[in-house]
Design an enzyme around this catalytic site. Sequence first.
Site, mmCIF file in Angstrom:
data_model
loop_
_atom_site.group_PDB
_atom_site.id
_atom_site.type_symbol
_atom_site.label_atom_id
_atom_site.label_comp_id
_atom_site.label_asym_id
_atom_site.label_seq_id
_atom_site.Cartn_x
_atom_site.Cartn_y
_atom_site.Cartn_z
ATOM 1 N N TYR A 63 0.863 50.730 -47.697
ATOM 2 C CA TYR A 63 0.379 49.363 -47.851
ATOM 3 C C TYR A 63 -1.002 49.361 -48.481
ATOM 4 C CZ TYR A 63 -0.867 44.614 -46.588
ATOM 5 O OH TYR A 63 -1.245 43.309 -46.647
ATOM 6 N N TYR A 80 2.782 45.326 -37.975
ATOM 7 C CA TYR A 80 2.179 46.556 -37.447
ATOM 8 C C TYR A 80 3.285 47.544 -37.095
ATOM 9 C CZ TYR A 80 -2.109 43.959 -37.507
ATOM 10 O OH TYR A 80 -3.184 43.235 -37.965
HETATM 11 C C1 LIG Z 1 4.859 47.413 -42.739
HETATM 12 C C2 LIG Z 1 3.384 47.345 -42.392
HETATM 13 C C3 LIG Z 1 2.924 48.037 -41.291
HETATM 14 C C4 LIG Z 1 1.556 47.996 -40.972
HETATM 15 N N1 LIG Z 1 1.136 48.709 -39.895
HETATM 16 C C5 LIG Z 1 -0.163 48.710 -39.575
HETATM 17 C C6 LIG Z 1 -0.615 49.486 -38.455
HETATM 18 O O1 LIG Z 1 0.158 50.172 -37.783
HETATM 19 N N2 LIG Z 1 -1.936 49.427 -38.158
HETATM 20 C C7 LIG Z 1 -2.818 48.690 -38.892
HETATM 21 O O2 LIG Z 1 -3.999 48.670 -38.556
HETATM 22 N N3 LIG Z 1 -2.396 47.952 -39.955
HETATM 23 C C8 LIG Z 1 -1.093 47.940 -40.287
HETATM 24 N N4 LIG Z 1 -0.670 47.180 -41.346
HETATM 25 C C9 LIG Z 1 -1.631 46.273 -42.001
HETATM 26 C C10 LIG Z 1 -1.676 44.911 -41.226
HETATM 27 O O3 LIG Z 1 -0.433 44.221 -41.411
HETATM 28 C C11 LIG Z 1 -2.765 43.972 -41.684
HETATM 29 O O4 LIG Z 1 -2.638 43.798 -43.084
HETATM 30 C C12 LIG Z 1 -4.166 44.446 -41.389
HETATM 31 O O5 LIG Z 1 -4.352 44.599 -39.986
HETATM 32 C C13 LIG Z 1 -5.195 43.417 -41.889
HETATM 33 O O6 LIG Z 1 -4.886 42.169 -41.352
HETATM 34 P P1 LIG Z 1 -6.030 41.127 -40.890
HETATM 35 O O7 LIG Z 1 -5.354 39.902 -40.438
HETATM 36 O O8 LIG Z 1 -6.987 41.783 -39.965
HETATM 37 O O9 LIG Z 1 -6.807 40.881 -42.233
HETATM 38 P P2 LIG Z 1 -6.715 39.546 -43.130
HETATM 39 O O10 LIG Z 1 -7.456 38.440 -42.492
HETATM 40 O O11 LIG Z 1 -5.285 39.311 -43.480
HETATM 41 O O12 LIG Z 1 -7.513 40.018 -44.360
HETATM 42 C C14 LIG Z 1 -6.948 40.948 -45.233
HETATM 43 C C15 LIG Z 1 -7.348 40.565 -46.617
HETATM 44 O O13 LIG Z 1 -8.753 40.776 -46.759
HETATM 45 C C16 LIG Z 1 -9.020 41.187 -48.052
HETATM 46 N N5 LIG Z 1 -9.736 42.464 -47.990
HETATM 47 C C17 LIG Z 1 -9.463 43.504 -47.174
HETATM 48 N N6 LIG Z 1 -10.327 44.499 -47.357
HETATM 49 C C18 LIG Z 1 -11.174 44.061 -48.328
HETATM 50 C C19 LIG Z 1 -12.293 44.636 -48.969
HETATM 51 N N7 LIG Z 1 -12.716 45.869 -48.639
HETATM 52 N N8 LIG Z 1 -12.931 43.918 -49.908
HETATM 53 C C20 LIG Z 1 -12.511 42.677 -50.241
HETATM 54 N N9 LIG Z 1 -11.450 42.085 -49.658
HETATM 55 C C21 LIG Z 1 -10.801 42.765 -48.729
HETATM 56 C C22 LIG Z 1 -7.724 41.314 -48.782
HETATM 57 O O14 LIG Z 1 -7.510 40.132 -49.512
HETATM 58 C C23 LIG Z 1 -6.718 41.419 -47.690
HETATM 59 O O15 LIG Z 1 -5.465 40.927 -48.050
HETATM 60 C C24 LIG Z 1 0.664 47.240 -41.733
HETATM 61 C C25 LIG Z 1 1.154 46.538 -42.830
HETATM 62 C C26 LIG Z 1 2.478 46.594 -43.163
HETATM 63 C C27 LIG Z 1 2.973 45.840 -44.364
HETATM 64 N N1 LIG Z 2 3.697 50.835 -42.423
HETATM 65 C C1 LIG Z 2 2.636 50.605 -43.175
HETATM 66 O O1 LIG Z 2 2.736 50.169 -44.278
HETATM 67 C C2 LIG Z 2 1.329 50.876 -42.576
HETATM 68 C C3 LIG Z 2 1.238 51.330 -41.271
HETATM 69 C C4 LIG Z 2 -0.004 51.610 -40.760
HETATM 70 C C5 LIG Z 2 -1.116 51.404 -41.548
HETATM 71 N N2 LIG Z 2 -0.998 50.922 -42.789
HETATM 72 C C6 LIG Z 2 -2.161 50.740 -43.663
HETATM 73 O O2 LIG Z 2 -2.623 52.049 -43.931
HETATM 74 C C7 LIG Z 2 -3.996 52.032 -44.156
HETATM 75 C C8 LIG Z 2 -4.658 53.089 -43.262
HETATM 76 O O3 LIG Z 2 -5.978 52.872 -43.286
HETATM 77 P P1 LIG Z 2 -6.987 53.278 -42.180
HETATM 78 O O4 LIG Z 2 -8.125 52.371 -42.393
HETATM 79 O O5 LIG Z 2 -6.312 53.371 -40.873
HETATM 80 O O6 LIG Z 2 -7.311 54.758 -42.660
HETATM 81 P P2 LIG Z 2 -8.665 55.538 -42.629
HETATM 82 O O7 LIG Z 2 -9.037 55.807 -41.253
HETATM 83 O O8 LIG Z 2 -9.633 54.918 -43.557
HETATM 84 O O9 LIG Z 2 -8.136 56.891 -43.284
HETATM 85 C C9 LIG Z 2 -7.582 56.917 -44.548
HETATM 86 C C10 LIG Z 2 -7.771 58.318 -45.098
HETATM 87 O O10 LIG Z 2 -7.119 58.395 -46.355
HETATM 88 C C11 LIG Z 2 -8.064 58.813 -47.329
HETATM 89 N N3 LIG Z 2 -7.717 58.303 -48.640
HETATM 90 C C12 LIG Z 2 -8.330 57.330 -49.373
HETATM 91 N N4 LIG Z 2 -7.725 57.213 -50.568
HETATM 92 C C13 LIG Z 2 -6.741 58.119 -50.599
HETATM 93 C C14 LIG Z 2 -5.787 58.493 -51.573
HETATM 94 N N5 LIG Z 2 -5.720 57.892 -52.749
HETATM 95 N N6 LIG Z 2 -4.911 59.466 -51.276
HETATM 96 C C15 LIG Z 2 -4.941 60.082 -50.086
HETATM 97 N N7 LIG Z 2 -5.834 59.794 -49.116
HETATM 98 C C16 LIG Z 2 -6.716 58.820 -49.375
HETATM 99 C C17 LIG Z 2 -9.387 58.321 -46.822
HETATM 100 O O11 LIG Z 2 -10.444 59.070 -47.409
HETATM 101 P P3 LIG Z 2 -11.874 58.453 -47.804
HETATM 102 O O12 LIG Z 2 -12.046 57.188 -47.016
HETATM 103 O O13 LIG Z 2 -12.848 59.517 -47.435
HETATM 104 O O14 LIG Z 2 -11.793 58.228 -49.282
HETATM 105 C C18 LIG Z 2 -9.240 58.636 -45.351
HETATM 106 O O15 LIG Z 2 -9.467 59.991 -45.097
HETATM 107 C C19 LIG Z 2 -4.460 50.624 -43.902
HETATM 108 O O16 LIG Z 2 -4.529 49.965 -45.159
HETATM 109 C C20 LIG Z 2 -3.325 50.030 -43.072
HETATM 110 O O17 LIG Z 2 -3.231 48.643 -43.195
HETATM 111 C C21 LIG Z 2 0.212 50.670 -43.318
#
Ligand SMILES: Cc1cc2nc3c(=O)[nH]c(=O)nc-3n(C[C@H](O)[C@H](O)[C@H](O)COP(=O)(O)OP(=O)(O)OC[C@H]3O[C@@H](n4cnc5c(N)ncnc54)[C@H](O)[C@@H]3O)c2cc1C
Ligand SMILES: NC(=O)c1ccc[n+]([C@@H]2O[C@H](COP(=O)([O-])OP(=O)(O)OC[C@H]3O[C@@H](n4cnc5c(N)ncnc54)[C@H](OP(=O)(O)O)[C@@H]3O)[C@@H](O)[C@H]2O)c1
Length: 362
Positions: A362, A143
Amino acid sequence: MATAVTAAVSFPASKSTSLPSRTSVTSPDRILFKKLSLQYRDVSVSGRVVSVRAQVTTEAPAKVEKESKKQDEGLIVNKFKPKDPYIGRCLLNTKITGDDAPGETWHMVFSTEGEVPYREGQSIGIIADGVDKNGKPHKLRLYSIASSALGDFGDSKTVSLCVKRLVYTNENGELVKGVCSNFLCDLKPGAEVKITGPIGKEMLMPKDPNATVVMLATGTGIAPFRSFLWKMFFEKHDDYRFNGLAWLFLGVPTSSSLLYKEEFEKMKEKAPENFRLDFAVSREQTNEKGEKMYIQTRMAQYAEELWELLKKDNTFVYMCGLKGMEKGIDDIMVSLAAKDGIDWIDYKRQLKKAEQWNVEVY
Ligand SMILES: Cc1cc2nc3c(=O)[nH]c(=O)nc-3n(C[C@H](O)[C@H](O)[C@H](O)COP(=O)(O)OP(=O)(O)OC[C@H]3O[C@@H](n4cnc5c(N)ncnc54)[C@H](O)[C@@H]3O)c2cc1C
Ligand SMILES: NC(=O)c1ccc[n+]([C@@H]2O[C@H](COP(=O)([O-])OP(=O)(O)OC[C@H]3O[C@@H](n4cnc5c(N)ncnc54)[C@H](OP(=O)(O)O)[C@@H]3O)[C@@H](O)[C@H]2O)c1
């Protein structure tokens, strides 16, 4: 040498909790960093690689030396590993999306007693309680840290996250809850939480307090930028006074899912010359062609300005959130660069090398 730091903080987005508003704390020692000189950039113009001087089109400081954020000797990485995580405690946990938003996002603060020292832009790992379907402890999830290094209480003893609760319906029509995000969003104050890290260098802030920092976030991708912006606008540091331009683009589905909106608006009031704020609300707004307002659609409205900024060697772009956004943003940059006869992919490679294009999706 210790640096005295005063944090002036607020937490208006919280619906259920109020935090202390002003504290005086002492930050860790600052260390001198290796310097890089990056005045020239190789770009491909009509198939030829040429070296161009970064063109300064807005007023930029005459500074030619750049400090690498990644050569930061004081940076701590992986202090706590999965086998021996730090056990913190949840101090508060607040839902920060409206009840009608598609999905829930929570802001949470954990105690660290200063044992998990992190920098703005780093992440931590969380190990959810319980075991997986094989009876093994859950694997850690990463996270992005949503608080500045001082933490939301300004005492360097907490770390905050911004977490989206993952819930989806699988192919059999069953409701599936993500393990760690649900564990976190359900945490009650007082509960223990296993923390690993901190990790990550990609998203560290530029050292230059006069830099232009363009931040591109979708959803919870806002986390590292809240961290940057608190340091820039809500805190007072002896060794850092932001006087550049911070420009935040935030993409969310609905206005009820806008994250930390009140905080950002307060920053804008405090520093209107130094902070620009643009939202893209995908399910409520469209552009003039009637297209869905994604973050890249909003950016396209400032295309020329953004491209000019990108020619400056003290402009730093950060992207965080959904993977899909990266391609959308690349697509608009390709056409902008092409107008100047520049190959975007080559140009981006140079920007990355100079730590000016930073991506964590991601
Ligand atoms: C560097 C980094 C930073 C991140 N920072 C954040 C952050 O700040 N905030 C945040 O909320 N998350 C962040 N994430 C994402 C976070 O690490 C988790 O992946 C996320 O919270 C989901 O984990 P979980 O254990 O709840 O889900 P899990 O139990 O791990 O389930 C996730 C899995 O469910 C499946 N899945 C998910 N959606 C669907 C779908 N719609 N249909 C079918 N299968 C699906 C996929 O196989 C996926 O891998 C970050 C990830 C990375 C790599
Ligand atoms: N460091 C990291 O890697 C990091 C850190 C934090 C979060 N994350 C990840 O980032 C994601 C954020 O998701 P969320 O659920 O918090 O967001 P969210 O509330 O669903 O918002 C995402 C927004 O992006 C839009 N979107 C969808 N497809 C897009 C595209 N191709 N280009 C641009 N915008 C697009 C969505 O629009 P519509 O839904 O209307 O299509 C929505 O407005 C999660 O997968 C989380 O795990 C990663």
